[in-house]
Design an enzyme around this catalytic site. Structure first.
Site, PDB file in Angstrom:
ATOM      1  CB  THR B  42      23.493 -17.426  11.152  1.00 10.24           C
ATOM      2  OG1 THR B  42      23.100 -16.664  12.253  1.00 10.24           O
ATOM      3  CG2 THR B  42      22.837 -16.940   9.928  1.00 10.24           C
ATOM      4  CG  ASP B  58      19.067 -19.481   9.762  1.00  9.83           C
ATOM      5  OD1 ASP B  58      18.881 -19.963  10.881  1.00  9.83           O
ATOM      6  OD2 ASP B  58      19.992 -18.658   9.519  1.00  9.83           O
ATOM      7  NE  ARG B  60      16.131 -22.909  15.141  1.00 11.04           N
ATOM      8  CZ  ARG B  60      16.101 -24.234  15.148  1.00 11.04           C
ATOM      9  NH1 ARG B  60      17.182 -24.896  15.500  1.00 11.04           N
ATOM     10  NH2 ARG B  60      15.024 -24.889  14.794  1.00 11.04           N
ATOM     11  CE  LYS B  74      19.310 -15.637  11.907  1.00 13.24           C
ATOM     12  NZ  LYS B  74      19.821 -16.969  12.051  1.00 13.24           N
ATOM     13  N   GLY B  88      26.668 -13.949  13.804  1.00 12.78           N
ATOM     14  CA  GLY B  88      27.456 -13.610  14.981  1.00 12.78           C
ATOM     15  C   GLY B  88      26.529 -13.139  16.090  1.00 12.78           C
ATOM     16  CB  SER B 170      26.932 -22.142  13.283  1.00 11.77           C
ATOM     17  OG  SER B 170      25.567 -21.848  13.150  1.00 11.77           O
ATOM     18  CG  ASP B 207      24.323 -25.081  12.484  1.00 11.00           C
ATOM     19  OD1 ASP B 207      24.057 -23.869  12.419  1.00 11.00           O
ATOM     20  OD2 ASP B 207      24.986 -25.595  13.402  1.00 11.00           O
ATOM     21  CB  SER B 210      20.739 -22.745  10.802  1.00 12.56           C
ATOM     22  OG  SER B 210      22.081 -22.472  10.938  1.00 12.56           O
TER      23      SER B 210
END
Lengths: 161, 275
Positions: B42, B58, B60, B74, B88, B170, B207, B210
């Site tokens: 994330t 985000d 995803r 999220k 996580g 991440s 990243d 994400s």
């Protein structure tokens, strides 16, 4: 119910400079707490009961397979110990004594061993009727898929087995 | 069916009976083909501004290399004045925030007060520390209560930090770079929303875990504005055709009907005594 050595352990632990710290090893922690099935063999004379629990290996006997297993099994007990210990340090011996007397009385209000009791009095005393944790959601004993034999459970509870 | 090897009713809560079996299975597969939990991989970020808190995330959710959910939510509801972004393991963040929300609801109904952010943080900290990090949830809690606007971050082991701006997940390094560069004290609402959007965008660009859309949640004393999505991804797939088929598309070639004859074999009547 397993009424452990509550008061006795409390007094020995808080006796050391008022700082309670369990510096003993794993084995002693096992002894002070609720016995974990499989870690202390339950057959006669402490020998493994192959008929009921199947074959075992020494490794499985000594250490739990999951790092949280022991700490979760004894969580309530350890919380109580810590709280009573600090309560004793703050308010004197009478406070944990009275509370433990009430807990002990509330714990005895149970149904037969194979029936699930609501533990309403104990929950109210503890304050856990106002909070939700994983023990209220997961693995509800009233909805467990396996049923025990009533006679054997009563005999186990009374120590006759 | 009563089993004779069950001598005590099982304790409620987590059950570790299968832990030994799982360890043995993993050894058997050497290389690990065990099913992986759905991680959110994330970018989440939060910023305190003049009138409240802005949270961004985000959308995803990945399961190793596959995007499992393109429109995952999220930003979780905790209380009317508190929202929480979670990074996580998806199930862990979801369940933990739901438990937290339930506990705070019970409290606010008992006492008649709005919950405070420090209560939420303490409950989370106790819960996560109890499970020694096995619950993989890194959370950003933001909200407005009677003591002001607060932003906290809680790690999977129960570590807590009170911060004016934060990014986790991440993609946090990229997002944090943007936040470090442009954050100012007491920003206005639009500037704060734009800052969070740019930060999440940087996380999405840099990243792999994400991506897709950006959600923004603005919490102020007056209320909550949950904008989902705030910005849609430029790479949204444009389906040109409809994939629904009208009934009658498939021709029925033959039809055979076999009636099942059932006879009444036995009939017994039991009267129920209503005591």
């Amino acid at each position: 119910m397993k009424t452990g050595p509550d008061i006795r352990v409390c007094s020995t632990e808080s006796g050391r400079n008022g700082i309670t710290m369990n510096t003993r090893g794993l084995r002693s922690q096992l002894k002070d707490s609720v016995p974990v099935a499989g870690l202390c063999p339950q057959g006669a004379y402490g020998v493994q009961d192959s008929l009921r629990s199947g074959f075992t290996s020494v490794k499985n006997e000594l250490l739990p397979s999951h790092p949280l297993e022991l700490s979760e099994k004894n969580f309530m007990l350890n919380q109580d110990k810590m709280n009573f210990s600090s309560l004793r340090n703050i308010q004197g011996l009478h406070a944990p004594l009275k509370l433990q007397m009430e807990y002990r009385a509330a714990r005895q209000i149970q149904r037969l061993p194979f029936l699930q009791s609501s533990n309403l009095a104990l929950d109210t005393l503890r304050g856990s009727d106002e909070s939700i944790g994983f023990e209220d959601i997961l693995n509800d004993p009233t909805q467990s898929e396996m049923m025990g034999e009533p006679h054997m459970m009563v005999e186990y509870k009374l120590g006759m087995l | 069916m009563a089993l004779s090897n069950v001598l005590e009713t099982p304790l409620p809560g987590f059950n570790f009976d299968n832990a030994a079996r799982n360890a043995a299975l993993e050894g058997l597969y050497d290389g690990g083909q065990t099913p992986k939990p759905l991680k959110t991989g994330t970018t989440i970020a939060g910023v305190v501004f003049k009138d409240g808190v802005v949270l961004g995330a985000d959308t995803r959710a990945t399961s190793s290399e596959v995007v499992a959910d393109k429109m995952c939510s999220k930003i979780h509801f905790i209380a009317p004045n508190i929202y929480c972004c979670g990074a996580g393991t998806a199930a862990d963040t979801e369940k933990t925030t739901e438990l937290l929300s339930s506990n705070l609801t019970i409290f606010s109904q008992n006492s008649g007060r709005n919950p405070r952010l420090v209560m939420a943080v303490n409950i989370l900290q106790d819960m996560l520390y109890r499970y020694r990090g096995q619950i993989g949830a890194s959370l950003i809690l933001g909200g407005v209560d009677c003591t002001g606007n607060h932003l906290y971050t809680v790690g999977p082991y129960g570590s807590v930090n009170k911060v004016p701006y934060v990014a986790m997940g991440s993609g946090d390094l990229a997002a944090l770079g943007i936040l470090e560069d442009s954050y100012k004290q007491d920003m206005e609402l639009d500037a704060a929303k734009e800052l969070v959007r740019v930060a999440i965008h940087a996380g999405i660009m840099s990243d792999l875990g994400s991506g897709n859309n950006i959600d923004i949640c603005v919490i102020t004393r007056q209320g909550v504005d949950y904008i989902r999505p705030y910005q849609e991804s430029e790479y949204k797939d444009n389906r040109k055709m409809k994939y629904r088929y009208s009934p009658g598309t498939t021709l029925v070639l033959t039809e055979k009907v076999f009636p099942l004859k059932l006879d009444v074999v036995q009939e017994s009547v039991q009267q129920m005594d209503i005591v």
